[in-house]
Design a protein around this motif. Structure first.
Motif, PDB file in Angstrom:
ATOM      1  N   MET A   1      75.725  41.144  -9.734  1.00 27.29           N
ATOM      2  CA  MET A   1      75.936  42.243 -10.680  1.00 27.29           C
ATOM      3  C   MET A   1      74.671  42.461 -11.514  1.00 27.29           C
ATOM      4  O   MET A   1      74.014  41.509 -11.917  1.00 27.29           O
ATOM      5  N   GLU A   2      74.322  43.700 -11.751  1.00 30.59           N
ATOM      6  CA  GLU A   2      73.125  44.007 -12.528  1.00 30.59           C
ATOM      7  C   GLU A   2      73.283  43.522 -13.964  1.00 30.59           C
ATOM      8  O   GLU A   2      74.315  43.693 -14.598  1.00 30.59           O
ATOM      9  N   ARG A   3      72.227  42.904 -14.468  1.00 38.73           N
ATOM     10  CA  ARG A   3      72.243  42.403 -15.846  1.00 38.73           C
ATOM     11  C   ARG A   3      72.107  43.566 -16.814  1.00 38.73           C
ATOM     12  O   ARG A   3      71.239  44.421 -16.655  1.00 38.73           O
ATOM     13  N   LEU A   4      72.970  43.591 -17.818  1.00 37.84           N
ATOM     14  CA  LEU A   4      72.926  44.661 -18.809  1.00 37.84           C
ATOM     15  C   LEU A   4      71.830  44.371 -19.833  1.00 37.84           C
ATOM     16  O   LEU A   4      71.595  43.221 -20.203  1.00 37.84           O
ATOM     17  N   LYS A   5      71.176  45.445 -20.290  1.00 39.08           N
ATOM     18  CA  LYS A   5      70.047  45.307 -21.200  1.00 39.08           C
ATOM     19  C   LYS A   5      70.473  45.638 -22.628  1.00 39.08           C
ATOM     20  O   LYS A   5      71.094  46.671 -22.886  1.00 39.08           O
ATOM     21  N   ILE A   6      70.100  44.763 -23.568  1.00 40.55           N
ATOM     22  CA  ILE A   6      70.445  44.938 -24.974  1.00 40.55           C
ATOM     23  C   ILE A   6      69.173  45.003 -25.800  1.00 40.55           C
ATOM     24  O   ILE A   6      68.259  44.194 -25.619  1.00 40.55           O
ATOM     25  N   LEU A   7      69.108  45.976 -26.691  1.00 41.36           N
ATOM     26  CA  LEU A   7      67.975  46.125 -27.604  1.00 41.36           C
ATOM     27  C   LEU A   7      68.329  45.474 -28.936  1.00 41.36           C
ATOM     28  O   LEU A   7      69.312  45.852 -29.578  1.00 41.36           O
ATOM     29  N   VAL A   8      67.527  44.470 -29.341  1.00 42.30           N
ATOM     30  CA  VAL A   8      67.728  43.771 -30.605  1.00 42.30           C
ATOM     31  C   VAL A   8      66.637  44.207 -31.581  1.00 42.30           C
ATOM     32  O   VAL A   8      65.448  44.039 -31.301  1.00 42.30           O
ATOM     33  N   VAL A   9      67.052  44.773 -32.713  1.00 43.65           N
ATOM     34  CA  VAL A   9      66.102  45.332 -33.678  1.00 43.65           C
ATOM     35  C   VAL A   9      66.255  44.611 -35.013  1.00 43.65           C
ATOM     36  O   VAL A   9      67.286  44.711 -35.678  1.00 43.65           O
ATOM     37  N   ASP A  10      65.212  43.860 -35.419  1.00 41.81           N
ATOM     38  CA  ASP A  10      65.236  43.135 -36.685  1.00 41.81           C
ATOM     39  C   ASP A  10      63.799  42.789 -37.047  1.00 41.81           C
ATOM     40  O   ASP A  10      63.021  42.403 -36.168  1.00 41.81           O
ATOM     41  N   ASP A  11      63.428  42.928 -38.313  1.00 41.64           N
ATOM     42  CA  ASP A  11      62.045  42.636 -38.703  1.00 41.64           C
ATOM     43  C   ASP A  11      61.785  41.142 -38.861  1.00 41.64           C
ATOM     44  O   ASP A  11      60.646  40.725 -39.036  1.00 41.64           O
ATOM     45  N   GLU A  12      62.831  40.329 -38.787  1.00 45.22           N
ATOM     46  CA  GLU A  12      62.660  38.881 -38.852  1.00 45.22           C
ATOM     47  C   GLU A  12      62.611  38.307 -37.439  1.00 45.22           C
ATOM     48  O   GLU A  12      63.607  38.362 -36.706  1.00 45.22           O
ATOM     49  N   SER A  13      61.454  37.745 -37.049  1.00 46.61           N
ATOM     50  CA  SER A  13      61.304  37.210 -35.697  1.00 46.61           C
ATOM     51  C   SER A  13      62.281  36.058 -35.437  1.00 46.61           C
ATOM     52  O   SER A  13      62.784  35.900 -34.312  1.00 46.61           O
ATOM     53  N   ARG A  14      62.551  35.271 -36.479  1.00 46.40           N
ATOM     54  CA  ARG A  14      63.489  34.152 -36.318  1.00 46.40           C
ATOM     55  C   ARG A  14      64.884  34.651 -35.946  1.00 46.40           C
ATOM     56  O   ARG A  14      65.554  34.084 -35.082  1.00 46.40           O
ATOM     57  N   MET A  15      65.306  35.729 -36.611  1.00 43.82           N
ATOM     58  CA  MET A  15      66.620  36.289 -36.326  1.00 43.82           C
ATOM     59  C   MET A  15      66.675  36.873 -34.913  1.00 43.82           C
ATOM     60  O   MET A  15      67.654  36.686 -34.177  1.00 43.82           O
ATOM     61  N   ARG A  16      65.600  37.580 -34.516  1.00 42.55           N
ATOM     62  CA  ARG A  16      65.562  38.143 -33.163  1.00 42.55           C
ATOM     63  C   ARG A  16      65.662  37.044 -32.111  1.00 42.55           C
ATOM     64  O   ARG A  16      66.375  37.179 -31.117  1.00 42.55           O
ATOM     65  N   LYS A  17      64.921  35.950 -32.319  1.00 44.81           N
ATOM     66  CA  LYS A  17      64.929  34.848 -31.355  1.00 44.81           C
ATOM     67  C   LYS A  17      66.302  34.207 -31.270  1.00 44.81           C
ATOM     68  O   LYS A  17      66.800  33.887 -30.167  1.00 44.81           O
ATOM     69  N   LEU A  18      66.964  34.028 -32.419  1.00 40.92           N
ATOM     70  CA  LEU A  18      68.295  33.435 -32.450  1.00 40.92           C
ATOM     71  C   LEU A  18      69.276  34.270 -31.625  1.00 40.92           C
ATOM     72  O   LEU A  18      69.997  33.747 -30.765  1.00 40.92           O
ATOM     73  N   VAL A  19      69.280  35.578 -31.879  1.00 39.70           N
ATOM     74  CA  VAL A  19      70.197  36.471 -31.167  1.00 39.70           C
ATOM     75  C   VAL A  19      69.826  36.529 -29.682  1.00 39.70           C
ATOM     76  O   VAL A  19      70.691  36.459 -28.803  1.00 39.70           O
ATOM     77  N   ARG A  20      68.526  36.652 -29.395  1.00 39.55           N
ATOM     78  CA  ARG A  20      68.074  36.740 -28.005  1.00 39.55           C
ATOM     79  C   ARG A  20      68.501  35.516 -27.200  1.00 39.55           C
ATOM     80  O   ARG A  20      69.000  35.631 -26.076  1.00 39.55           O
ATOM     81  N   ASP A  21      68.290  34.321 -27.769  1.00 41.36           N
ATOM     82  CA  ASP A  21      68.614  33.095 -27.046  1.00 41.36           C
ATOM     83  C   ASP A  21      70.094  33.031 -26.664  1.00 41.36           C
ATOM     84  O   ASP A  21      70.443  32.624 -25.537  1.00 41.36           O
ATOM     85  N   PHE A  22      70.961  33.434 -27.574  1.00 41.28           N
ATOM     86  CA  PHE A  22      72.392  33.415 -27.275  1.00 41.28           C
ATOM     87  C   PHE A  22      72.762  34.457 -26.224  1.00 41.28           C
ATOM     88  O   PHE A  22      73.617  34.209 -25.364  1.00 41.28           O
ATOM     89  N   LEU A  23      72.121  35.625 -26.281  1.00 41.51           N
ATOM     90  CA  LEU A  23      72.416  36.677 -25.306  1.00 41.51           C
ATOM     91  C   LEU A  23      71.904  36.317 -23.918  1.00 41.51           C
ATOM     92  O   LEU A  23      72.577  36.560 -22.913  1.00 41.51           O
ATOM     93  N   VAL A  24      70.718  35.743 -23.859  1.00 42.07           N
ATOM     94  CA  VAL A  24      70.133  35.352 -22.563  1.00 42.07           C
ATOM     95  C   VAL A  24      71.015  34.291 -21.890  1.00 42.07           C
ATOM     96  O   VAL A  24      71.197  34.304 -20.670  1.00 42.07           O
ATOM     97  N   LYS A  25      71.577  33.388 -22.677  1.00 39.13           N
ATOM     98  CA  LYS A  25      72.476  32.373 -22.122  1.00 39.13           C
ATOM     99  C   LYS A  25      73.688  33.007 -21.455  1.00 39.13           C
ATOM    100  O   LYS A  25      74.286  32.418 -20.548  1.00 39.13           O
ATOM    101  N   ASP A  29      69.905  40.835 -20.311  1.00 38.35           N
ATOM    102  CA  ASP A  29      68.480  41.078 -20.518  1.00 38.35           C
ATOM    103  C   ASP A  29      68.299  41.568 -21.952  1.00 38.35           C
ATOM    104  O   ASP A  29      69.112  42.372 -22.439  1.00 38.35           O
ATOM    105  N   VAL A  30      67.251  41.116 -22.618  1.00 40.04           N
ATOM    106  CA  VAL A  30      67.038  41.472 -24.021  1.00 40.04           C
ATOM    107  C   VAL A  30      65.639  42.026 -24.222  1.00 40.04           C
ATOM    108  O   VAL A  30      64.660  41.462 -23.735  1.00 40.04           O
ATOM    109  N   VAL A  31      65.552  43.156 -24.918  1.00 36.70           N
ATOM    110  CA  VAL A  31      64.270  43.689 -25.376  1.00 36.70           C
ATOM    111  C   VAL A  31      64.320  43.712 -26.892  1.00 36.70           C
ATOM    112  O   VAL A  31      65.389  43.884 -27.487  1.00 36.70           O
ATOM    113  N   GLU A  32      63.172  43.531 -27.534  1.00 31.44           N
ATOM    114  CA  GLU A  32      63.130  43.384 -28.989  1.00 31.44           C
ATOM    115  C   GLU A  32      62.249  44.441 -29.642  1.00 31.44           C
ATOM    116  O   GLU A  32      61.284  44.920 -29.044  1.00 31.44           O
ATOM    117  N   ALA A  33      62.608  44.780 -30.874  1.00 31.46           N
ATOM    118  CA  ALA A  33      61.776  45.653 -31.708  1.00 31.46           C
ATOM    119  C   ALA A  33      61.751  45.063 -33.112  1.00 31.46           C
ATOM    120  O   ALA A  33      62.765  44.563 -33.607  1.00 31.46           O
TER     121      ALA A  33
END
Length: 225
Positions: A1-25, A29-33
């Motif tokens: 099944m194709e992996r769905l892509k989620i855009l995570v937007v937050d000016d705090e890199s720590r917060m983006r990484k936290l959310v990204r890591d849980f989503l990737v698990k 697929d995660v892209v960040e801004a």
């Protein structure tokens, strides 16, 4: 099944990484801004964003403005993150077409669970699952609504709300029941959240909006005359 892509937007890199890591698990697929302007650029460059997780307080362009820009062209599901607990902010978010609203600090597991719930509802219907009522036709697979053959643009939550009403025609529905069923979790906010969505939905349905009847002191009933 194709992996769905989620855009995570937050000016705090720590917060983006936290959310990204849980989503990737969870095989997303995660892209960040890191700010609102970058988020808009990425969203319109990459046409396959399935869901947006959006922080409110950001430099250059805040989350409200990003939401307005996206909603002008797309009904992609949006989850808004905020450090504020102000009820007025929450109502503003829903009025702009936000689908979920989560206050910081939050559990990443809860956030991912809500992401999965939204995406299941947007992509998990059978292709022939079509509802009809009084000139309204709902194609649950395509996530499309037509009124007397004319397409009507609804936000994700407006679509879910209309679907729920049509599936429960003639039944008196309390605001609490609507919140728990459509939002898919126990919601502790104000009942005006429902009223805001119903008002916008009625407006978009035109004359058919009269099918959604107010039951004073309780909630609503969808009934075709």
């Amino acid at each position: 099944m194709e992996r769905l892509k989620i855009l995570v937007v937050d000016d705090e890199s720590r917060m983006r990484k936290l959310v990204r890591d849980f989503l990737v698990k969870k095989e997303f697929d995660v892209v960040e801004a890191e700010d609102g302007a970058q988020a808009i650029d990425i969203f319109f460059e990459q046409k396959d964003i399935a869901l947006v997780i959006l922080d409110v307080m950001m430099p250059k362009m805040d989350g409200w403005q990003v939401c307005r820009e996206i909603r002008a062209y797309s009904t992609v599901p949006i989850i808004m993150l905020t450090a504020k607990g102000d009820e007025r902010d929450e109502l503003l978010g829903f009025d702009l077409g936000v689908d979920e609203y989560i206050s910081k600090p939050f559990s990443p597991k809860i956030l991912v669970a809500r992401v999965e719930a939204i995406l299941r509802r947007t992509s998990g219907f059978s292709a022939d699952d079509i509802l009809r009522a009084g000139g309204i036709e709902i194609n649950k697979a395509a996530h499309e609504v037509t009124i007397d053959g004319r397409n009507v643009e609804l936000s994700f939550k407006e679509f879910e709300l209309l679907t729920y009403f049509v599936e429960n025609q003639g039944i008196a529905l309390s605001r609490e029941k609507i919140l728990n069923s459509v939002w898919n979790y126990d919601y502790f906010g104000d009942a005006r959240t429902i009223d805001t969505h119903v008002k916008k939905l009625r407006s978009k349905l035109g004359d058919k909006g009269d099918y959604i009847r107010t039951i004073w002191g309780m909630g609503y009933k969808f009934e075709v005359e």
